[in-house]
Design a protein around this motif. Structure first.
Motif, PDB file in Angstrom:
ATOM      1  N   LYS A  11       2.388  12.153   4.110  1.00 55.50           N
ATOM      2  CA  LYS A  11       2.255  11.244   5.295  1.00 55.50           C
ATOM      3  C   LYS A  11       3.365  10.180   5.512  1.00 55.50           C
ATOM      4  N   ILE A  70      -1.076   5.554  10.779  1.00 54.97           N
ATOM      5  CA  ILE A  70      -0.705   6.831   9.625  1.00 54.97           C
ATOM      6  C   ILE A  70      -0.774   8.021  10.210  1.00 54.97           C
ATOM      7  N   MET A  86       0.733  -1.044   0.187  1.00 52.67           N
ATOM      8  CA  MET A  86      -0.330   0.013  -0.556  1.00 52.67           C
ATOM      9  C   MET A  86       1.194   1.443   0.051  1.00 52.67           C
ATOM     10  N   ASP A  87       0.687   1.945  -1.076  1.00 55.19           N
ATOM     11  CA  ASP A  87       1.208   3.736  -1.149  1.00 55.19           C
ATOM     12  C   ASP A  87       0.725   4.369   0.404  1.00 55.19           C
ATOM     13  N   LEU A  88       1.535   5.373   0.625  1.00 55.80           N
ATOM     14  CA  LEU A  88       1.115   6.242   1.543  1.00 55.80           C
ATOM     15  C   LEU A  88       1.405   7.464   0.563  1.00 55.80           C
TER      16      LEU A  88
END
Length: 187
Positions: free
Chosen positions: A7, A166, A1-3
């Motif tokens: 973030k 996050i 999963m990319d941020l």
């Protein structure tokens, strides 16, 4: 999963201790002083300890919110004071009946690697278990000092949960300088 840009993410490990560690208290140099209303002192110590590791949860609070926390009678924000000034921060939160959260535990960089943390953690645990608690808990994460998790495990804490946290990068919001945590680049 990319941020998305702006973030940050960390893996948090939650740990608990359900009985006081065995053995006697170990003396340490300095004295623990409670900080209840000196926000400047608290913020300066928090920044000296936490900026290299991207600690931000207290930095993003305004003075009124931070003041309500550290002045609360069931919270002990303690500075390890000595001849060279404040060297460590211990924050114990007893607001949950029967529990203590070790919210913050950290040393200024020049105090690291000298055994101060081991002795101070023992004192923090002694203080916490002197109250009617059956559990002390904390969480640490991959943004913390690499010696933090091994220290807690050595003291007898046991992991019980892991989570991904996050948040907005506090450097981009002006809560920390852009030079904080240089090992963790800004995107």
């Amino acid at each position: 999963m990319d941020l998305p840009p702006g973030k940050i993410a960390a893996i948090a490990t939650y740990l608990e201790l359900r009985a006081p560690p065995e053995g006697d208290a170990v003396p340490f140099e300095g004295r623990l002083e409670r900080i209840t209303d000196d926000l400047r002192r608290y913020r300066a110590l928090y920044a000296r300890i936490g900026e290299p590791w991207l600690w931000f949860t207290r930095a993003v609070l305004d003075d009124a919110a931070l003041g309500r926390i550290i002045a609360h009678p069931q919270v002990e924000a303690l500075a390890l004071a000595g001849e060279e000034g404040d060297r460590a921060l211990v924050e114990l939160d007893f607001r949950r009946p029967g529990e203590c959260e070790l919210v913050f535990f950290g040393l200024v960089p020049e105090a690291c690697g000298r055994g101060v943390g081991t002795r101070l953690l023992r004192e923090a645990l002694r203080r916490a278990f002197a109250r009617p608690v059956s559990r002390i808990w904390l969480h640490t994460c991959t943004l913390d000092h690499p010696a933090a998790l091994p220290l807690y495990l050595k003291a007898g804490f046991r992991p019980y949960r892991r989570a991904v946290e996050i948040a907005d990068d506090p450097r981009l919001g002006g809560h920390l300088p852009e030079t904080a945590a240089p090992f963790f680049p800004i995107l």
